[in-house]
Enzyme design. Structure first.
Site, PDB file in Angstrom:
ATOM      1  N   SER A 159      -6.583   0.923   5.238  1.00 31.33           N
ATOM      2  CA  SER A 159      -5.615   1.858   4.642  1.00 31.33           C
ATOM      3  C   SER A 159      -4.089   1.340   5.364  1.00 31.33           C
ATOM      4  O   SER A 159      -3.195   2.015   4.756  1.00 31.33           O
ATOM      5  CB  SER A 159      -5.241   2.959   4.431  1.00 31.33           C
ATOM      6  OG  SER A 159      -6.053   3.853   5.911  1.00 31.33           O
ATOM      7  N   THR A 205      -2.299   6.344   5.534  1.00 33.23           N
ATOM      8  CA  THR A 205      -0.877   6.233   6.561  1.00 33.23           C
ATOM      9  C   THR A 205      -1.611   7.445   7.361  1.00 33.23           C
ATOM     10  O   THR A 205      -2.158   8.457   7.838  1.00 33.23           O
ATOM     11  CB  THR A 205      -0.114   6.392   5.895  1.00 33.23           C
ATOM     12  OG1 THR A 205       0.020   5.445   4.350  1.00 33.23           O
ATOM     13  CG2 THR A 205       1.394   6.298   6.634  1.00 33.23           C
ATOM     14  N   ARG A 237       6.283  -2.668  -5.121  1.00 27.70           N
ATOM     15  CA  ARG A 237       6.353  -1.097  -5.619  1.00 27.70           C
ATOM     16  C   ARG A 237       6.505  -0.870  -3.854  1.00 27.70           C
ATOM     17  O   ARG A 237       5.714  -1.495  -2.504  1.00 27.70           O
ATOM     18  CB  ARG A 237       4.934  -0.527  -5.499  1.00 27.70           C
ATOM     19  CG  ARG A 237       4.184   1.284  -5.178  1.00 27.70           C
ATOM     20  CD  ARG A 237       4.208   1.153  -3.941  1.00 27.70           C
ATOM     21  NE  ARG A 237       3.736   2.895  -4.039  1.00 27.70           N
ATOM     22  CZ  ARG A 237       2.858   3.316  -2.717  1.00 27.70           C
ATOM     23  NH1 ARG A 237       2.811   2.928  -2.061  1.00 27.70           N
ATOM     24  NH2 ARG A 237       2.999   4.717  -3.064  1.00 27.70           N
ATOM     25  N   THR A 263       1.511   2.240   6.934  1.00 34.39           N
ATOM     26  CA  THR A 263       0.321   1.555   6.179  1.00 34.39           C
ATOM     27  C   THR A 263      -0.085   0.506   6.064  1.00 34.39           C
ATOM     28  O   THR A 263       1.099  -0.430   5.678  1.00 34.39           O
ATOM     29  CB  THR A 263       0.875   2.604   5.149  1.00 34.39           C
ATOM     30  OG1 THR A 263      -0.004   3.248   4.647  1.00 34.39           O
ATOM     31  CG2 THR A 263       2.026   2.567   4.672  1.00 34.39           C
ATOM     32  N   THR A 266       1.434  11.312   4.386  1.00 40.24           N
ATOM     33  CA  THR A 266       0.316  11.166   3.915  1.00 40.24           C
ATOM     34  C   THR A 266      -0.450  11.294   2.490  1.00 40.24           C
ATOM     35  O   THR A 266       0.248  12.165   2.050  1.00 40.24           O
ATOM     36  CB  THR A 266      -0.704  11.125   4.986  1.00 40.24           C
ATOM     37  OG1 THR A 266      -1.432   9.658   4.983  1.00 40.24           O
ATOM     38  CG2 THR A 266      -1.875  12.452   4.623  1.00 40.24           C
ATOM     39  N   GLY A 267      -1.224  10.187   2.088  1.00 40.00           N
ATOM     40  CA  GLY A 267      -0.686  10.329   0.586  1.00 40.00           C
ATOM     41  C   GLY A 267      -0.387   9.526  -0.093  1.00 40.00           C
ATOM     42  O   GLY A 267       0.218   8.483  -0.254  1.00 40.00           O
TER      43      GLY A 267
HETATM   44  N1  ASP Z   1       1.651   7.276   2.032  1.00 40.22           N
HETATM   45  C1  ASP Z   1       1.596   5.563   1.156  1.00 40.22           C
HETATM   46  C2  ASP Z   1       2.263   5.131   0.462  1.00 40.22           C
HETATM   47  O1  ASP Z   1       2.289   5.787  -0.430  1.00 40.22           O
HETATM   48  C3  ASP Z   1       0.010   5.956   1.146  1.00 40.22           C
HETATM   49  C4  ASP Z   1      -0.947   6.168   1.663  1.00 40.22           C
HETATM   50  O2  ASP Z   1      -1.180   7.287   2.594  1.00 40.22           O
HETATM   51  O3  ASP Z   1      -2.132   6.019   2.151  1.00 40.22           O
HETATM   52  O4  ASP Z   1       2.403   3.865   0.345  1.00 40.22           O
END
Ligand code: ASP
Length: 250
Positions: free
Chosen positions: A48, A148, A176, A166, A199-200
Protein backbone atom coordinates in the site's frame (compact mmCIF):
# COMPACT_ATOMS: atom_id res chain seq x y z
CA UNK A 1 13.31 16.95 25.64
CA UNK A 2 12.66 13.20 25.36
CA UNK A 3 12.34 12.25 21.65
CA UNK A 4 9.19 10.43 20.53
CA UNK A 5 8.27 8.56 17.36
CA UNK A 6 4.85 7.16 16.52
CA UNK A 7 3.48 5.78 13.27
CA UNK A 8 0.40 4.13 11.80
CA UNK A 9 -0.40 0.44 11.61
CA UNK A 10 1.72 -2.69 11.70
CA UNK A 11 4.14 -1.68 8.96
CA UNK A 12 5.21 1.20 11.15
CA UNK A 13 7.45 -0.91 13.39
CA UNK A 14 10.45 -1.07 11.04
CA UNK A 15 9.94 2.60 10.20
CA UNK A 16 9.82 3.50 13.90
CA UNK A 17 13.06 1.66 14.50
CA UNK A 18 14.85 3.54 11.70
CA UNK A 19 13.43 6.84 12.91
CA UNK A 20 14.37 6.07 16.49
CA UNK A 21 18.00 5.39 15.57
CA UNK A 22 18.17 8.87 14.04
CA UNK A 23 16.40 10.57 16.95
CA UNK A 24 18.36 8.80 19.67
CA UNK A 25 21.66 9.84 18.13
CA UNK A 26 20.59 13.49 18.21
CA UNK A 27 19.14 13.71 14.67
CA UNK A 28 16.33 16.05 13.70
CA UNK A 29 12.63 15.21 13.60
CA UNK A 30 12.70 15.92 9.86
CA UNK A 31 15.49 13.41 9.19
CA UNK A 32 13.83 10.85 11.47
CA UNK A 33 10.43 11.13 9.78
CA UNK A 34 11.98 10.84 6.32
CA UNK A 35 14.38 8.04 7.26
CA UNK A 36 11.55 6.12 8.91
CA UNK A 37 8.97 6.12 6.14
CA UNK A 38 11.62 5.48 3.47
CA UNK A 39 11.99 2.00 4.96
CA UNK A 40 8.31 1.28 4.29
CA UNK A 41 8.36 2.88 0.84
CA UNK A 42 11.24 0.64 -0.25
CA UNK A 43 9.74 -2.60 1.13
CA UNK A 44 8.05 -4.53 -1.73
CA UNK A 45 6.15 -6.70 0.75
CA UNK A 46 4.08 -3.67 1.83
CA UNK A 47 1.36 -3.41 -0.81
CA UNK A 48 0.00 0.00 0.00
CA UNK A 49 3.07 2.22 -0.04
CA UNK A 50 5.87 2.87 -2.55
CA UNK A 51 7.49 -0.10 -4.30
CA UNK A 52 4.97 -2.88 -5.03
CA UNK A 53 1.99 -0.69 -4.07
CA UNK A 54 -1.54 -1.37 -5.28
CA UNK A 55 -2.64 -0.48 -8.80
CA UNK A 56 -5.43 1.79 -9.88
CA UNK A 57 -8.44 0.04 -11.32
CA UNK A 58 -7.13 0.37 -14.87
CA UNK A 59 -3.96 -1.40 -13.81
CA UNK A 60 -1.38 1.27 -14.18
CA UNK A 61 0.80 2.45 -11.42
CA UNK A 62 -0.77 4.79 -8.94
CA UNK A 63 0.34 8.28 -8.22
CA UNK A 64 2.44 8.23 -5.13
CA UNK A 65 1.31 11.05 -2.89
CA UNK A 66 3.61 12.12 -0.10
CA UNK A 67 3.53 15.04 2.25
CA UNK A 68 5.51 16.81 4.88
CA UNK A 69 4.94 19.16 7.70
CA UNK A 70 7.74 20.30 9.98
CA UNK A 71 6.96 22.47 12.98
CA UNK A 72 8.20 24.96 13.83
CA UNK A 73 9.37 25.95 10.39
CA UNK A 74 8.86 28.55 7.76
CA UNK A 75 7.92 25.94 5.18
CA UNK A 76 4.92 23.73 4.81
CA UNK A 77 5.11 21.75 1.59
CA UNK A 78 3.19 18.85 0.07
CA UNK A 79 3.61 16.84 -3.03
CA UNK A 80 1.95 14.00 -4.89
CA UNK A 81 4.41 12.00 -6.92
CA UNK A 82 4.61 8.90 -9.07
CA UNK A 83 7.24 6.39 -9.91
CA UNK A 84 9.90 7.41 -7.51
CA UNK A 85 10.70 4.71 -4.99
CA UNK A 86 10.94 7.29 -2.22
CA UNK A 87 8.35 9.98 -2.92
CA UNK A 88 8.81 11.33 0.60
CA UNK A 89 12.32 12.45 -0.35
CA UNK A 90 11.00 14.20 -3.45
CA UNK A 91 8.39 15.88 -1.26
CA UNK A 92 11.12 17.05 1.11
CA UNK A 93 13.00 18.52 -1.84
CA UNK A 94 9.86 20.42 -2.88
CA UNK A 95 9.68 21.79 0.63
CA UNK A 96 13.32 22.82 0.76
CA UNK A 97 14.01 23.91 -2.82
CA UNK A 98 10.80 25.60 -3.99
CA UNK A 99 8.39 28.21 -2.62
CA UNK A 100 5.41 25.92 -3.37
CA UNK A 101 3.02 23.83 -1.32
CA UNK A 102 2.00 21.18 -3.86
CA UNK A 103 3.45 19.94 -7.15
CA UNK A 104 1.46 17.57 -9.37
CA UNK A 105 1.44 16.07 -12.87
CA UNK A 106 4.17 16.53 -15.42
CA UNK A 107 5.62 19.52 -13.59
CA UNK A 108 6.18 17.37 -10.53
CA UNK A 109 7.75 14.66 -12.64
CA UNK A 110 10.10 17.13 -14.35
CA UNK A 111 11.00 18.69 -11.01
CA UNK A 112 12.04 15.33 -9.55
CA UNK A 113 14.19 14.50 -12.57
CA UNK A 114 15.80 17.93 -12.42
CA UNK A 115 16.73 17.23 -8.80
CA UNK A 116 18.46 13.98 -9.68
CA UNK A 117 15.72 11.54 -8.64
CA UNK A 118 15.45 8.49 -10.86
CA UNK A 119 12.33 7.13 -12.46
CA UNK A 120 11.59 3.74 -10.91
CA UNK A 121 9.29 0.93 -11.99
CA UNK A 122 7.17 0.35 -8.90
CA UNK A 123 5.16 -2.50 -10.41
CA UNK A 124 6.38 -5.73 -8.87
CA UNK A 125 5.30 -9.08 -10.30
CA UNK A 126 3.36 -9.77 -7.10
CA UNK A 127 1.44 -6.48 -7.36
CA UNK A 128 0.66 -7.19 -11.01
CA UNK A 129 -0.66 -10.69 -10.22
CA UNK A 130 -2.81 -9.25 -7.41
CA UNK A 131 -4.31 -6.75 -9.83
CA UNK A 132 -5.05 -9.54 -12.34
CA UNK A 133 -6.82 -11.52 -9.60
CA UNK A 134 -8.82 -8.43 -8.63
CA UNK A 135 -9.88 -8.01 -12.25
CA UNK A 136 -11.12 -11.61 -12.27
CA UNK A 137 -13.01 -10.91 -9.03
CA UNK A 138 -10.82 -13.29 -7.04
CA UNK A 139 -9.20 -10.85 -4.59
CA UNK A 140 -10.39 -10.28 -1.07
CA UNK A 141 -10.15 -6.50 -1.07
CA UNK A 142 -9.99 -6.39 2.73
CA UNK A 143 -6.48 -7.82 2.49
CA UNK A 144 -5.12 -5.04 0.37
CA UNK A 145 -7.44 -2.06 0.36
CA UNK A 146 -5.38 0.38 2.42
CA UNK A 147 -2.49 1.09 4.79
CA UNK A 148 -0.80 4.45 4.43
CA UNK A 149 2.21 5.10 6.61
CA UNK A 150 2.21 8.33 8.55
CA UNK A 151 4.98 8.98 11.05
CA UNK A 152 5.18 11.75 13.65
CA UNK A 153 8.54 12.55 15.25
CA UNK A 154 9.53 14.86 18.09
CA UNK A 155 13.26 15.51 18.48
CA UNK A 156 15.30 16.49 21.53
CA UNK A 157 15.15 20.17 20.52
CA UNK A 158 11.35 20.04 20.66
CA UNK A 159 10.86 20.17 16.89
CA UNK A 160 8.02 18.17 15.40
CA UNK A 161 7.70 16.68 11.91
CA UNK A 162 5.12 14.46 10.29
CA UNK A 163 5.61 12.51 7.05
CA UNK A 164 2.83 10.72 5.19
CA UNK A 165 3.25 8.45 2.15
CA UNK A 166 1.00 5.99 0.33
CA UNK A 167 0.14 4.39 -2.97
CA UNK A 168 -3.44 5.37 -2.15
CA UNK A 169 -6.59 3.36 -1.94
CA UNK A 170 -6.38 0.21 -4.06
CA UNK A 171 -8.35 0.08 -7.32
CA UNK A 172 -9.26 3.76 -7.23
CA UNK A 173 -10.39 5.72 -10.24
CA UNK A 174 -7.63 7.44 -12.21
CA UNK A 175 -7.59 11.09 -11.13
CA UNK A 176 -8.77 10.40 -7.61
CA UNK A 177 -6.86 12.43 -4.98
CA UNK A 178 -6.80 11.05 -1.45
CA UNK A 179 -6.03 12.62 1.88
CA UNK A 180 -2.29 11.93 2.08
CA UNK A 181 -0.93 14.89 0.08
CA UNK A 182 -3.51 17.36 1.35
CA UNK A 183 -2.47 19.65 4.18
CA UNK A 184 -4.68 19.08 7.23
CA UNK A 185 -6.30 15.91 5.86
CA UNK A 186 -3.57 13.23 5.72
CA UNK A 187 -1.17 14.97 8.08
CA UNK A 188 -0.73 18.12 10.12
CA UNK A 189 1.73 19.47 12.69
CA UNK A 190 1.79 22.62 14.77
CA UNK A 191 4.74 23.71 16.89
CA UNK A 192 4.22 23.33 20.65
CA UNK A 193 0.83 21.68 20.09
CA UNK A 194 1.19 18.33 18.32
CA UNK A 195 1.09 16.34 15.12
CA UNK A 196 -1.41 13.93 13.59
CA UNK A 197 -1.67 11.73 10.50
CA UNK A 198 -4.33 9.52 8.97
CA UNK A 199 -4.64 6.10 7.40
CA UNK A 200 -7.72 4.47 5.92
CA UNK A 201 -10.37 5.75 3.53
CA UNK A 202 -8.98 9.14 2.56
CA UNK A 203 -12.36 10.56 1.63
CA UNK A 204 -13.31 10.44 5.30
CA UNK A 205 -10.20 12.32 6.47
CA UNK A 206 -10.69 14.86 3.69
CA UNK A 207 -14.32 15.58 4.58
CA UNK A 208 -13.52 16.56 8.16
CA UNK A 209 -9.93 17.88 7.64
CA UNK A 210 -9.10 15.06 10.06
CA UNK A 211 -5.45 15.67 10.94
CA UNK A 212 -5.97 19.40 11.32
CA UNK A 213 -9.02 18.72 13.46
CA UNK A 214 -7.09 16.49 15.86
CA UNK A 215 -4.30 19.06 16.31
CA UNK A 216 -6.78 21.89 16.66
CA UNK A 217 -8.67 19.99 19.34
CA UNK A 218 -5.38 19.43 21.18
CA UNK A 219 -4.74 23.17 20.99
CA UNK A 220 -8.07 23.58 22.73
CA UNK A 221 -7.09 21.27 25.56
CA UNK A 222 -8.11 17.80 24.37
CA UNK A 223 -5.83 14.90 25.28
CA UNK A 224 -4.53 13.23 22.06
CA UNK A 225 -6.69 10.11 22.47
CA UNK A 226 -9.81 12.21 23.09
CA UNK A 227 -9.02 14.40 20.10
CA UNK A 228 -8.80 11.30 17.87
CA UNK A 229 -12.01 9.96 19.32
CA UNK A 230 -13.79 13.24 18.61
CA UNK A 231 -12.50 13.25 15.00
CA UNK A 232 -13.81 9.69 14.53
CA UNK A 233 -17.16 10.71 16.05
CA UNK A 234 -17.48 13.53 13.52
CA UNK A 235 -16.60 11.22 10.63
CA UNK A 236 -19.23 8.77 11.80
CA UNK A 237 -21.80 11.52 12.35
CA UNK A 238 -21.21 12.92 8.90
CA UNK A 239 -21.33 9.52 7.20
CA UNK A 240 -24.62 8.69 8.87
CA UNK A 241 -26.13 12.11 8.16
CA UNK A 242 -25.12 12.16 4.53
CA UNK A 243 -25.38 8.39 3.91
CA UNK A 244 -21.84 8.33 2.59
CA UNK A 245 -20.30 5.01 1.57
CA UNK A 246 -17.50 4.09 3.97
CA UNK A 247 -15.64 2.02 1.35
CA UNK A 248 -16.00 4.02 -1.87
CA UNK A 249 -13.88 1.84 -4.12
CA UNK A 250 -13.26 -1.36 -2.17
N1 ASP B 1 -5.53 7.13 3.05
C1 ASP B 1 -5.15 6.51 1.81
C2 ASP B 1 -5.95 7.12 0.68
O1 ASP B 1 -7.13 7.33 0.85
C3 ASP B 1 -5.37 5.05 1.78
C4 ASP B 1 -4.56 4.27 2.74
O2 ASP B 1 -4.59 4.51 3.96
O3 ASP B 1 -3.82 3.39 2.28
O4 ASP B 1 -5.40 7.35 -0.37
Amino acid sequence: MEPIVISTWKHGLAANQAAWEILSSGGSALDAAEGGVRVTESDPSVHSVGLGGARMRKGWCSWMPASWMPAPGRWVRWQPWRRSENPISVARRVMEATPHVLLAGKGAFDFALSQGFERTNLLTEEAFQTWLRWRRGETDTREISHDTIGLCALDSRGHLAVACTTSGLAWKLPGRVGDSPICGAGAFAEAHIGAACATGVGEEALRVAGSFLVVELMRNGYEPAMACREACRRIRQRSVRESLPSRPYG
